[in-house]
Write an enzyme that holds these catalytic residues in place. Sequence first.
Site, short mmCIF file in Angstrom:
data_model
loop_
_atom_site.label_atom_id
_atom_site.label_comp_id
_atom_site.label_asym_id
_atom_site.label_seq_id
_atom_site.Cartn_x
_atom_site.Cartn_y
_atom_site.Cartn_z
N LYS A 72 32.36 1.31 -34.05
CA LYS A 72 31.60 0.10 -34.34
C LYS A 72 30.15 0.43 -34.68
O LYS A 72 29.68 1.56 -34.46
CB LYS A 72 31.70 -0.85 -33.14
CG LYS A 72 33.14 -1.31 -32.87
CD LYS A 72 33.19 -2.33 -31.75
CE LYS A 72 34.63 -2.81 -31.51
NZ LYS A 72 34.70 -3.89 -30.50
N TYR B 146 39.79 -10.09 -36.95
CA TYR B 146 39.74 -10.73 -35.62
C TYR B 146 40.36 -12.13 -35.65
O TYR B 146 39.89 -13.02 -34.95
CB TYR B 146 38.29 -10.78 -35.13
CG TYR B 146 37.78 -9.44 -34.59
CD1 TYR B 146 38.46 -8.76 -33.57
CD2 TYR B 146 36.60 -8.87 -35.09
CE1 TYR B 146 38.00 -7.54 -33.08
CE2 TYR B 146 36.13 -7.65 -34.58
CZ TYR B 146 36.83 -7.00 -33.58
OH TYR B 146 36.37 -5.80 -33.07
N PHE C 169 33.04 -16.19 -27.91
CA PHE C 169 32.33 -14.95 -28.25
C PHE C 169 32.48 -14.58 -29.72
O PHE C 169 31.91 -13.58 -30.16
CB PHE C 169 32.79 -13.80 -27.35
CG PHE C 169 34.26 -13.47 -27.45
CD1 PHE C 169 34.73 -12.63 -28.45
CD2 PHE C 169 35.17 -13.99 -26.55
CE1 PHE C 169 36.07 -12.31 -28.55
CE2 PHE C 169 36.54 -13.68 -26.64
CZ PHE C 169 36.98 -12.84 -27.64
N ARG D 258 44.33 3.63 -27.21
CA ARG D 258 43.82 2.61 -26.28
C ARG D 258 43.47 3.24 -24.93
O ARG D 258 42.47 2.89 -24.30
CB ARG D 258 44.86 1.49 -26.07
CG ARG D 258 45.21 0.69 -27.31
CD ARG D 258 44.21 -0.36 -27.66
NE ARG D 258 44.04 -1.38 -26.65
CZ ARG D 258 43.30 -2.48 -26.83
NH1 ARG D 258 42.68 -2.69 -27.99
NH2 ARG D 258 43.16 -3.36 -25.88
N ARG E 41 34.65 4.39 -23.83
CA ARG E 41 33.76 3.29 -23.43
C ARG E 41 33.08 3.58 -22.09
O ARG E 41 31.92 3.21 -21.88
CB ARG E 41 34.55 1.98 -23.38
CG ARG E 41 34.88 1.43 -24.77
CD ARG E 41 35.95 0.36 -24.72
NE ARG E 41 36.09 -0.38 -25.97
CZ ARG E 41 37.11 -1.18 -26.25
NH1 ARG E 41 38.08 -1.34 -25.35
NH2 ARG E 41 37.18 -1.82 -27.39
N ASN F 77 30.70 -2.18 -27.38
CA ASN F 77 31.70 -1.33 -26.72
C ASN F 77 32.27 -0.24 -27.62
O ASN F 77 33.33 0.30 -27.35
CB ASN F 77 32.79 -2.19 -26.09
CG ASN F 77 33.58 -2.97 -27.12
OD1 ASN F 77 33.28 -2.94 -28.31
ND2 ASN F 77 34.59 -3.68 -26.67
N HIS G 224 37.03 0.11 -31.65
CA HIS G 224 38.17 -0.79 -31.73
C HIS G 224 39.40 0.06 -31.88
O HIS G 224 39.37 1.09 -32.58
CB HIS G 224 38.06 -1.72 -32.95
CG HIS G 224 39.36 -2.40 -33.28
ND1 HIS G 224 39.76 -3.55 -32.63
CD2 HIS G 224 40.38 -2.06 -34.11
CE1 HIS G 224 40.97 -3.91 -33.09
NE2 HIS G 224 41.36 -3.02 -33.98
N GLU H 9 46.31 -4.20 -39.53
CA GLU H 9 44.90 -3.82 -39.60
C GLU H 9 44.67 -2.62 -40.53
O GLU H 9 43.67 -2.59 -41.25
CB GLU H 9 44.39 -3.50 -38.19
CG GLU H 9 44.37 -4.75 -37.30
CD GLU H 9 44.02 -4.45 -35.84
OE1 GLU H 9 43.76 -3.27 -35.51
OE2 GLU H 9 44.01 -5.41 -35.03
P1 DAT Z 1 39.65 -4.92 -27.31
O1 DAT Z 1 38.51 -4.53 -28.22
O2 DAT Z 1 39.64 -4.11 -26.04
O3 DAT Z 1 40.98 -4.93 -27.99
P2 DAT Z 1 39.73 -7.82 -27.50
O4 DAT Z 1 40.65 -7.65 -28.66
O5 DAT Z 1 40.19 -8.71 -26.39
O6 DAT Z 1 39.35 -6.42 -26.84
O7 DAT Z 1 38.33 -8.39 -28.01
C1 DAT Z 1 37.76 -7.92 -29.22
C2 DAT Z 1 36.29 -7.68 -28.99
O8 DAT Z 1 35.63 -8.91 -28.71
C3 DAT Z 1 36.00 -6.80 -27.80
O9 DAT Z 1 35.99 -5.43 -28.17
C4 DAT Z 1 34.66 -7.27 -27.33
C5 DAT Z 1 34.66 -8.73 -27.70
N1 DAT Z 1 35.03 -9.60 -26.56
C6 DAT Z 1 36.26 -9.79 -26.08
N2 DAT Z 1 36.27 -10.66 -25.06
C7 DAT Z 1 34.98 -11.00 -24.89
C8 DAT Z 1 34.30 -11.86 -23.98
N3 DAT Z 1 34.96 -12.56 -23.04
N4 DAT Z 1 32.95 -11.96 -24.09
C9 DAT Z 1 32.27 -11.26 -25.03
N5 DAT Z 1 32.86 -10.44 -25.94
C10 DAT Z 1 34.18 -10.32 -25.85
MG MG Z 2 41.75 -6.14 -29.51
#
Ligand code: DAT
Ligand code: MG
Length: 156
Positions: free
Chosen positions: A11, A51, A59, A87, A104, A114, A117, A128
């Site tokens: 990222k 996304y 968020f 992962r 991370r 973080n 991805h 993707e």
């Molecule tokens: P991951 O990246 O572990 O697959 P995710 O797909 O649930 O996580 O979410 C995508 C991204 O969105 C994640 O890397 C960080 C952000 N994110 C997720 N949940 C969040 C939250 N509750 N508050 C703030 N940012 C969030």
């Molecule tokens: Mg995800």
Amino acid sequence: MAIERTLILIKPDGVQRGIVGDIIGRFERTGMKIVGMKLMKMSDELASQHYKDHVGKGFYAGLVKFMTSSPLVALAVEGPKAVENCRKLMGKTFCTDAQAGTIRGDFGVSRGLNLVHGSDSAESAQRELGLFFQANELQEYSRAVDAWTWNDEDKG
Ligand code: DAT
Ligand code: MG
């Protein structure tokens, strides 16, 4: 077949902080194979496709602002159980929760910033990868070390 391909994004925070090499190294040193790689800016359009499951969440706007703010590095990574394995290497979503030893956990302290991805299922990976890479941008090649890195047992 257990040899999979997955999408990894380093990222904008990873690029800005100059730790792209360290992060790629975490994936590389497992023996997984990089089959695609590019530095690019994520557009709003691409963000909404990538996304799509998060559109409308609280968020989402902040996430898109962050992801489109500066270039990222997209990688296609191949190996046995690549989706799950990547992962595992990444750690939990928020760096604050991620274990030491994970990307991370080792490189970040933030929730949203973080660093990486990784696709969360074989289906997401296929979808993707198609968003970030044309078919001719993904390389099919063998390495001299392949025979010492994974074998028929790993191919399932
Ligand atoms: P991951 O990246 O572990 O697959 P995710 O797909 O649930 O996580 O979410 C995508 C991204 O969105 C994640 O890397 C960080 C952000 N994110 C997720 N949940 C969040 C939250 N509750 N508050 C703030 N940012 C969030
Ligand atoms: Mg995800």
